[in-house]
Design an enzyme around this catalytic site. Structure first.
Site, short mmCIF file in Angstrom:
data_model
loop_
_atom_site.label_atom_id
_atom_site.label_comp_id
_atom_site.label_asym_id
_atom_site.label_seq_id
_atom_site.Cartn_x
_atom_site.Cartn_y
_atom_site.Cartn_z
N ASP A 3 -5.08 -24.47 39.98
CA ASP A 3 -4.39 -23.21 40.22
C ASP A 3 -2.99 -23.55 40.75
O ASP A 3 -2.73 -24.67 41.20
CB ASP A 3 -5.17 -22.32 41.19
C1 NOJ Z 1 -2.79 -17.77 40.92
C2 NOJ Z 1 -4.07 -17.16 40.50
O1 NOJ Z 1 -5.07 -17.49 41.42
C3 NOJ Z 1 -4.51 -17.57 39.11
O2 NOJ Z 1 -5.63 -16.83 38.73
C4 NOJ Z 1 -3.37 -17.41 38.14
O3 NOJ Z 1 -3.79 -17.73 36.82
C5 NOJ Z 1 -2.22 -18.30 38.58
N1 NOJ Z 1 -1.78 -17.88 39.91
C6 NOJ Z 1 -1.03 -18.26 37.63
O4 NOJ Z 1 -0.38 -17.06 37.73
#
Ligand code: NOJ
Length: 668
Positions: A228
């Site tokens: 993430d």
């Molecule tokens: C943080 C989020 O937790 C995740 O689900 C997302 O895909 C990413 N940011 C990218 O935006």
């Protein structure tokens, strides 16, 4: 591939960073995508272009379709609908040039206040797994690789960048892992995203147990794990413990990774494994063979997608209460629409990285006005006296209430914010025919539940909000959705009510409820929920009969494929309208197995004309009769007598049967 080329594939790039260092022929990383791995021209390796998408293409994309929140889609209990949901999402992503779709979010909802509840499917591991596999297949059928997230134990937003989920191994295996298992085995997902949180003290993206032991060895996942955004905390630990790709940049997986290899801290074999894991799904999805003409600026909307968005909202809207069969409304009835239903106020989607720019919004007021055949008056609810007066002057009052849920924040509690409880109570006092429509992402408390005649959970319904709710209110669509999670009666009566469970103390969230997550806890503690898991009404009525379980005794042989168990139930539409009903089958283990009272193991949705009876066949597999044996490190089926329960909610299981499971004298 050279070491530099391999490393290029193992991290995202931020605006041209790395160009100078490596001298590669970088394509300009398109800034629009939330993550990009650049192409390697010499080898013909295409660029990876990642975009968020849980209810539509995210990251400020324009000219896309806003679908209802995934929790609404899941409330249909219809895996076919979830497949189509994924298909539409995948088609729009592909049309935007995206080849990795960041979604679906599949974590089990452990904490009802969780800010990302709306992005997920619900509180049951088996249910979430079925929904995940269906959506992933839909997405991947259109070109993009699906990225299921967030792996693992991402169950709260509070303190999310360092919170530690303290969870025992059996619970991890039986409750939190199964959606990810189904994504691998049934969904053939190409990639997973490791989460911000820690599991048992170790950050997800460097956690050898969850990445290597569980995902890659036990589940035999052969694709890749990306971090993430900001969830990578090391170079050597991440690389050696199973993180294949850092997103969105190269802080740990650029020069630092190369140095770690040169210094002998990360082997070339390890690097090769990461690279292979990224390339395999790319080949499998045909990214080397297909051209993708679409660009981020392409318009990917279509009238069919608008219709589909509406249909998901209709299929996902749950009728929770309908006293005296007040609903559906007659077009001749005069209506007072109250609350967050006007042009500026409807709540159609959740917040955070899944947020989507809606191409348009049909407000509830607009939808109801279009459909009604009589006077519709509106009060926005800011003035209680005026709202009550408007309500009192109409035959029916329909109050819209919502919550503002978002990634990054848990709700402080389950109370409807902004004095909406008072508004509902004031309207209900003024009009005995009051119906409440909730646009929430998760459960709310309803102190007024006994005072209103009708309650509808419409979730975050997407761009077609008003059209969909009007179709439900006026009976153009017969509601057939069911709750994918429990609505509690009081704040004290939730499974994670203690502070050490949520939001945690000193950075640790104790998963002390163990296997008793969601309805399992309500059943195990004999706590009456407000509305149970699996519950939802219809404008018609159904009757279940003739439960049969075949065979009545299941003989399992070690090494041999276990026989399947067939459960059959007859469902009759005993009312006057056509409608759809969900048959839910739960299994109760023998007490010695130490499992929650009963657990969902099969479900099927069936459409019925008035008076029609259909037999519904469902299958139970060996897993239904197994527990995760921690000492052996695997699922082991257990001898004994299992209860088979069927009905239309976790608390209304009218049909009972049983099956005896026996191992045929062979050592396991
Ligand atoms: C943080 C989020 O937790 C995740 O689900 C997302 O895909 C990413 N940011 C990218 O935006």
């Amino acid at each position: 591939m050279t070491l530099d080329e391999k490393i290029v594939l193992m991290h995202g790039v931020n605006a041209m960073k790395g160009t100078v260092e490596t001298g590669f022929d970088w394509a300009v990383p398109p800034k629009e995508y939330v993550g990009v791995a650049p192409p390697i021209k010499r080898l013909g390796i295409p660029s990876l272009k990642l975009a968020d998408g849980r209810a539509g293409v995210g990251n400020d994309a324009k000219d896309i379709t806003l679908l209802p929140a995934p929790i609404a889609a899941a409330s249909s209990w219809d895996t076919g609908l979830l497949h189509e949901f994924g298909r539409v999402l995948g088609e729009e992503q592909w049309g935007k040039g995206t080849n990795v779709e960041l979604g679906p979010s599949i974590d089990v909802v452990r904490v009802p206040e969780w800010g990302r509840t709306f992005e997920s499917y619900g509180e049951d591991p088996y249910f979430n797994g079925q929904m995940a596999a269906a959506e992933i297949k839909g997405i991947q059928s259109q070109g993009p690789i699906a990225d299921a997230n967030m792996y693992l134990t991402m169950n709260q937003e509070s303190d999310r960048f360092r919170a530690d989920s303290v969870v025992d191994e059996r619970t991890l295996q039986e409750i939190y892992l199964p959606p990810f298992e189904a994504s691998v085995k049934d969904g053939h997902v190409g990639t997973f995203m490791c989460a911000y949180v820690k599991t048992n003290g170790v950050y997800s993206c460097e956690n050898a147990h969850i990445l290597r032991d569980l995902l890659k060895t036990q589940l035999k996942f052969d694709g890749w794990v990306m971090s993430d955004w900001g969830a990578t905390h090391s170079t050597v630990d991440c690389a050696n413990n199973g993180l294949d790709q850092q997103m969105p940049d190269d802080t740990f997986y650029g020069a630092a990774l190369k140095k770690a290899v040169v210094d002998g801290k990360v082997s070339v074999a390890t690097i090769d494994e990461h690279v292979r894991r990224i390339l395999v799904p790319m080949f499998r999805q045909g990214l080397f063979d297909k051209t993708q003409p679409g660009k981020w600026t392409s318009n990917v909307r279509s009238p069919q997608h608008d219709v589909f968005s509406r249909s998901v909202a209709e299929q996902g809207t749950i009728l929770l209460k309908n006293d005296r069969a007040l609903l559906p409304l007659q077009p001749t009835a005069t209506i007072a629409v109250i609350g967050a239903a006007g042009d500026k106020t409807p709540k159609i989607e959740g917040g955070g990285s899944s947020a989507v720019i809606a191409p348009y919004t049909v407000s509830p007021l607009e939808g109801i006005r279009k459909r009604a055949g009589a006077q519709v008056n509106y009060a926005d609810g800011s003035d209680l006296a005026q709202a009550a007066k408007t309500a009192g002057a109409a035959q029916f009052a329909i109050v819209f209430a919502n919550t503002d849920e978002t990634e990054g924040d848990d709700r402080p509690d389950l109370v409807l914010p902004s004095k909406q409880d008072q508004l509902i109570a004031a309207v209900a006092a003024a009009n005995k025919q009051t119906i409440v429509v909730l646009d929430t992402g998760g459960p709310v408390l309803m102190p007024w539940a006994g005072q209103v005649a009708g309650i509808i959970e419409a979730w975050y319904p997407g761009q077609e909000d008003g059209n969909a709710i009007a179709a439900i209110l006026y009976g153009d669509v017969n509601p057939s959705a069911k709750l994918p999670l429990t609505f509690p009666r009081t704040a004290a009566e939730i499974p994670t009510a203690k502070k050490e469970q949520w939001p945690g103390v000193d950075g640790h969230s104790q998963y002390s409820e163990g296997l008793n997550v969601g309805y399992r806890w309500y059943d195990a503690t004999n706590t009456q929920p407000l509305f149970p898991f699996g519950f939802g009404l219809s404008y018609t009525t159904f009757q279940f009969s003739h439960l049969s379980v075949e065979p009545a005794e299941l003989e399992l042989r070690s090494g041999a494929a276990a026989g399947k168990v067939t459960v059959k139930v007859d469902v009759t539409n005993t009312g006057k309208r056509k409608g759809a009903e969900v048959v839910e089958v739960y299994v109760g283990h023998p007490p010695a197995n130490g499992e929650p009272p009963h657990q969902l193991r099969a479900f099927a949705k069936v459409q019925l004309e008035p008076g029609q009876t259909k037999p519904v066949m469902l299958e139970l597999d060996e897993r239904s009769f197994s527990i995760f044996d921690v000492s052996q490190g695997r699922w082991v089926s257990q001898d004994g007598r299992y209860e088979i329960l069927a009905g239309d909610s976790s608390r209304d299981l009218t049909l009972h049967s049983s099956i005896t499971v026996e191992h045929a004298g062979v050592s396991r």
